[in-house]
Design a protein around this motif. Structure first.
Motif, mmCIF file in Angstrom:
data_model
loop_
_atom_site.group_PDB
_atom_site.id
_atom_site.type_symbol
_atom_site.label_atom_id
_atom_site.label_comp_id
_atom_site.label_asym_id
_atom_site.label_seq_id
_atom_site.Cartn_x
_atom_site.Cartn_y
_atom_site.Cartn_z
ATOM 1 N N THR A 79 4.615 61.932 -64.540
ATOM 2 C CA THR A 79 3.969 60.742 -63.979
ATOM 3 C C THR A 79 3.360 61.039 -62.611
ATOM 4 O O THR A 79 2.700 60.185 -62.043
ATOM 5 C CB THR A 79 4.987 59.585 -63.796
ATOM 6 O OG1 THR A 79 5.845 59.886 -62.695
ATOM 7 C CG2 THR A 79 5.821 59.360 -65.043
ATOM 8 N N ASP A 91 -5.629 66.835 -56.827
ATOM 9 C CA ASP A 91 -6.502 67.739 -57.586
ATOM 10 C C ASP A 91 -6.887 68.980 -56.781
ATOM 11 O O ASP A 91 -7.138 70.024 -57.346
ATOM 12 C CB ASP A 91 -7.772 66.983 -58.009
ATOM 13 C CG ASP A 91 -7.459 65.950 -59.089
ATOM 14 O OD1 ASP A 91 -6.663 66.280 -59.996
ATOM 15 O OD2 ASP A 91 -7.969 64.811 -59.008
ATOM 16 N N LEU A 93 0.427 69.633 -66.172
ATOM 17 C CA LEU A 93 0.586 69.126 -67.544
ATOM 18 C C LEU A 93 -0.026 70.106 -68.558
ATOM 19 O O LEU A 93 0.627 70.491 -69.531
ATOM 20 C CB LEU A 93 -0.081 67.744 -67.651
ATOM 21 C CG LEU A 93 -0.021 67.029 -68.985
ATOM 22 C CD1 LEU A 93 1.419 66.804 -69.430
ATOM 23 C CD2 LEU A 93 -0.756 65.688 -68.912
ATOM 24 N N ALA A 115 -3.949 57.350 -64.956
ATOM 25 C CA ALA A 115 -4.326 56.132 -64.238
ATOM 26 C C ALA A 115 -5.836 55.989 -64.379
ATOM 27 O O ALA A 115 -6.587 56.862 -63.940
ATOM 28 C CB ALA A 115 -3.931 56.281 -62.775
ATOM 29 N N LYS A 129 -8.135 62.534 -72.450
ATOM 30 C CA LYS A 129 -7.231 63.297 -71.578
ATOM 31 C C LYS A 129 -6.113 63.940 -72.406
ATOM 32 O O LYS A 129 -5.698 65.061 -72.160
ATOM 33 C CB LYS A 129 -6.629 62.352 -70.528
ATOM 34 C CG LYS A 129 -6.378 62.999 -69.201
ATOM 35 C CD LYS A 129 -6.158 61.962 -68.108
ATOM 36 C CE LYS A 129 -7.411 61.731 -67.286
ATOM 37 N NZ LYS A 129 -7.208 60.840 -66.167
ATOM 38 N N ARG A 142 -7.637 66.910 -74.098
ATOM 39 C CA ARG A 142 -8.029 67.961 -73.146
ATOM 40 C C ARG A 142 -6.810 68.683 -72.590
ATOM 41 O O ARG A 142 -6.810 69.898 -72.422
ATOM 42 C CB ARG A 142 -8.850 67.326 -72.016
ATOM 43 C CG ARG A 142 -9.200 68.261 -70.883
ATOM 44 C CD ARG A 142 -10.384 67.759 -70.058
ATOM 45 N NE ARG A 142 -10.258 66.369 -69.643
ATOM 46 C CZ ARG A 142 -9.672 65.974 -68.506
ATOM 47 N NH1 ARG A 142 -9.166 66.862 -67.676
ATOM 48 N NH2 ARG A 142 -9.608 64.697 -68.183
#
Ligand code: CTP
Length: 396
Positions: free
Chosen positions: A270, A275, A305, A323, A335, A338
């Protein structure tokens, strides 16, 4: 079926809170029989304990000489759980070393039931190597602990040593009385909070993640019986009970901690991982100069992840969060593909969810999307833990 506990009240100023515990336990349908140590009787009277519990309060071996009474072996075994509150340094030391010098320590040695201790003592006594050694021994023996909490103490000192509040002790009691949860035997990993990426020794790049949803998930997984590791960026939250907390600051630290925690059965990521990080953070504080603001060269952080999705020890069930402010389902599904995770829990943050106590999420799996109503973050966590246990059952 109604449950019962044997409460051992040690000699500490916190003993008065045990009276409140007996009352609250009764309200929850938990029957309490109590033993008060000799020192404990200096703080609470057998009369008040028996008035609240509705049973005779036992004080020492000699209160058991009458054959019509319950023997100490029986006393320690009729209950479903033995609770020691306050657990003084002395009681912990006796239990860690198997001493049987009074009714309380004899009962702890004779019981075949789980034991929960709520330590309460002066901070120096708690931090003393001997107490910490006893704590480690008792934990290795399978004794459960709640607290101690940190705060101002009756002896005018500050630090860990305050007994947990009656409500916290009651929650721990109810968890133990509930028996092994649906996730017992499962290893879980949760990341939470933001990461902070240093620009220089005093400044960092960060974000507004509060960590609340991740902490709630870690707590729900632990409550369901999972052995849970929570890897957290900097947040202002108390660590959930029964969870192994690893505190990190940067994305690289979070990635290393995640990899070190493998293998796990389920990972729920979470964290709002930054980035980017500064390509070369300054070793000393950046100063203002005539040439204007510094230009910051940034470099991309690893995607934790996606890294776990491709890891040789990939978690059996890998769950990411997303989010989004628009096209929540479409972006969430994209997402998921990916990053190579199993589920994406997509939340709509267009209404300003950061730092609040509620969340509206969509669980996107290979089978499609499930939209959950607006729920508290605790309720999202509980529901997710149930969903996870069902999914892992299918895999097993
Ligand atoms: N995540 C991660 N490591 C990163 C970035 C994100 O593990 N470096 C994880 C988050 O913990 C979350 C999921 O990836 O579970 C999605 O995070 P999000 O920030 O929405 O993903 P981004 O790849 O940054 O997507 P966007 O382009 O929408 O910012």
């Amino acid at each position: 079926m109604s449950k019962s506990i044997l409460l051992i009240i040690g000699g500490g100023i916190a003993a008065y809170k045990s009276l409140e515990l007996i009352r609250r336990a009764k309200e929850r349908g938990i029957d309490t029989r109590a033993i008060i140590t000799k020192a404990g009787t200096e703080f609470v009277t057998p009369l008040s304990v028996s008035a609240l519990s509705g049973h005779k309060a036992y004080t020492d071996m000699f209160s058991l000489v009458d054959e019509t009474e319950m023997g100490h072996i029986q006393l320690s075994r009729v209950a479903d759980l033995v609770v020691v509150a306050p657990a003084t340094a002395n009681l912990m030391a006796k239990a860690a070393n198997g001493l049987a010098s009074d009714l309380a320590s004899t009962s702890l040695l004779a019981t075949d039931k789980p034991v929960l201790m709520a330590p309460a003592m002066n901070v120096r006594m708690w931090n003393h190597a001997a107490t910490q050694r006893n704590l480690a021994t008792l934990k290795a023996d399978g004794v459960h602990f709640v607290g101690p909490n940190e705060g101002a103490m009756a002896c005018n000192e500050f630090g860990p040593g305050r007994m947990a509040e009656p409500q916290e002790i009651l929650e721990a009691i109810e968890r133990l009385l509930a028996g092994p949860g649906p996730l017992s035997g499962v290893k879980a990993l949760v990341t939470a909070g933001p990461t902070h990426e240093p620009l220089d020794p005093v400044r960092f790049l960060g974000n507004r993640s509060s960590g609340k949803q991740g902490y709630a998930i870690a707590r729900a997984l632990a409550e369901a019986g999972a052995e849970t590791t929570l890897i957290s960026g900097p947040v202002a939250l108390a660590p959930p009970q029964g969870v192994r907390l690893i505190e990190v600051e940067t994305a690289l630290e979070m990635q290393a901690a995640c990899e070190a925690a493998l293998p796990v059965d389920v990972a729920v990521l979470t964290a709002a991982v930054a980035d980017w990080r500064a390509q070369s953070p300054a070793n000393s504080k950046l100063k203002k100069s005539d040439s204007g603001p510094p230009s910051l060269a940034l470099t991309e952080n690893p995607d934790i992840l996606a890294g776990l999705a491709n890891h040789a020890k990939r978690p059996t069930l890998l769950i990411g969060f997303a989010a989004e402010t628009e096209n929540v389902l479409a972006y969430g599904a994209e997402k998921r593909a990916r990053k190579g995770c199993d589920w994406i829990v997509a939340n709509d943050v267009s209404t300003g969810v950061f730092g609040t106590d509620h969340n509206t999420v969509h669980v996107i799996t290979a089978q499609g999307a499930e939209s959950w109503p607006e729920l508290s973050k605790d309720a999202v966590a509980t529901r997710l833990a149930v969903r996870i246990s069902k999914a892992l059952e299918k895999v097993a």
